[in-house]
Design a protein around this motif. Structure first.
Motif, short mmCIF file in Angstrom:
data_model
loop_
_atom_site.label_atom_id
_atom_site.label_comp_id
_atom_site.label_asym_id
_atom_site.label_seq_id
_atom_site.Cartn_x
_atom_site.Cartn_y
_atom_site.Cartn_z
N THR A 173 24.56 4.12 12.58
CA THR A 173 24.22 3.54 13.98
C THR A 173 23.81 4.48 14.84
OG1 THR A 173 26.13 1.71 13.51
CG2 THR A 173 25.57 2.43 16.09
N TYR A 174 24.22 5.69 14.51
CA TYR A 174 23.82 6.88 15.49
C TYR A 174 22.18 7.16 15.25
CZ TYR A 174 23.00 11.71 16.29
OH TYR A 174 22.40 13.02 17.08
N ARG A 175 21.87 7.16 13.89
CA ARG A 175 20.57 7.35 13.70
C ARG A 175 19.70 6.18 14.02
NH1 ARG A 175 19.20 10.83 9.30
NH2 ARG A 175 18.06 9.14 8.44
N GLN A 176 19.92 5.07 14.17
CA GLN A 176 19.19 4.01 14.60
C GLN A 176 18.96 4.11 16.25
OE1 GLN A 176 17.58 1.48 12.73
NE2 GLN A 176 16.38 1.34 14.86
N SER A 177 20.08 4.74 16.85
CA SER A 177 20.04 4.84 18.16
C SER A 177 18.88 5.89 18.53
CB SER A 177 21.25 5.22 18.63
OG SER A 177 22.21 4.08 18.67
N LEU A 178 18.76 7.04 17.79
CA LEU A 178 17.76 7.99 17.71
C LEU A 178 16.27 7.41 17.35
CD1 LEU A 178 19.59 11.13 16.03
CD2 LEU A 178 19.00 10.75 18.39
N ARG A 179 16.22 6.54 16.60
CA ARG A 179 14.90 5.86 16.71
C ARG A 179 14.65 4.95 17.78
NH1 ARG A 179 17.37 5.12 11.57
NH2 ARG A 179 16.71 6.30 10.00
N ASP A 180 15.42 4.28 18.30
CA ASP A 180 15.31 3.42 19.36
C ASP A 180 15.07 4.26 20.78
OD1 ASP A 180 15.26 1.28 17.64
OD2 ASP A 180 17.42 0.68 18.13
N ILE A 181 15.17 5.69 20.80
CA ILE A 181 15.46 6.24 22.19
C ILE A 181 13.97 6.35 22.66
CG2 ILE A 181 14.96 8.40 21.27
CD1 ILE A 181 17.42 9.19 23.07
N THR A 182 12.94 6.04 21.98
CA THR A 182 11.37 6.31 22.32
C THR A 182 11.18 5.09 23.12
OG1 THR A 182 10.58 5.74 20.50
CG2 THR A 182 10.72 8.12 20.67
N LYS A 183 12.01 3.91 22.90
CA LYS A 183 11.68 2.58 23.73
C LYS A 183 12.09 2.56 24.95
CE LYS A 183 11.89 0.38 19.16
NZ LYS A 183 12.69 -0.72 18.22
N THR A 184 13.24 3.30 25.35
CA THR A 184 14.02 3.32 26.57
C THR A 184 13.76 4.62 27.46
OG1 THR A 184 16.07 3.73 25.49
CG2 THR A 184 15.52 1.48 25.75
N ALA A 185 13.60 5.69 26.60
CA ALA A 185 13.65 7.03 27.67
C ALA A 185 12.46 7.26 28.66
CB ALA A 185 13.99 8.23 26.44
N SER A 186 12.97 7.79 29.49
CA SER A 186 11.74 8.41 30.55
C SER A 186 11.97 9.91 30.70
CB SER A 186 11.94 7.79 31.45
OG SER A 186 11.86 6.29 31.63
N PRO A 187 11.44 10.79 29.30
CA PRO A 187 11.85 12.04 29.55
C PRO A 187 10.92 12.80 30.49
CG PRO A 187 10.16 11.56 27.85
CD PRO A 187 10.80 10.36 28.32
#
Length: 73
Positions: A39-53
């Motif tokens: 689950t953690y790893r999937q969240s990392l993969r998905d981070i590019t969809k929601t993050a505004s770095p």
């Protein structure tokens, strides 16, 4: 791709690489712990969809500008 996203992906990829061992067949983790890591790893993969770095004034990734998933213990 923006420099912010490039740096976000680099950091994300490093976190994924450091947790690869959790998903191997010979991992010492229980099935429930493997699922937490999955689950953690999937969240990392998905981070590019929601993050505004954002970048610091020195052009480095401002990690506090990203809500990183919590790493399992």
């Amino acid at each position: 791709m923006s420099e912010e996203m490039k740096q976000l992906r680099r950091r994300r990829n490093a976190l994924l690489r450091s947790s690869d061992w959790t998903q191997s067949n010979d991992s010492p983790l229980s099935d429930s712990k493997k699922n937490e890591w999955k689950t953690y790893r999937q969240s990392l993969r998905d981070i590019t969809k929601t993050a505004s770095p954002k970048l610091t004034e020195h052009g480095l990734l401002l990690t506090s500008s990203v809500t990183w998933p919590t790493k399992p213990t």
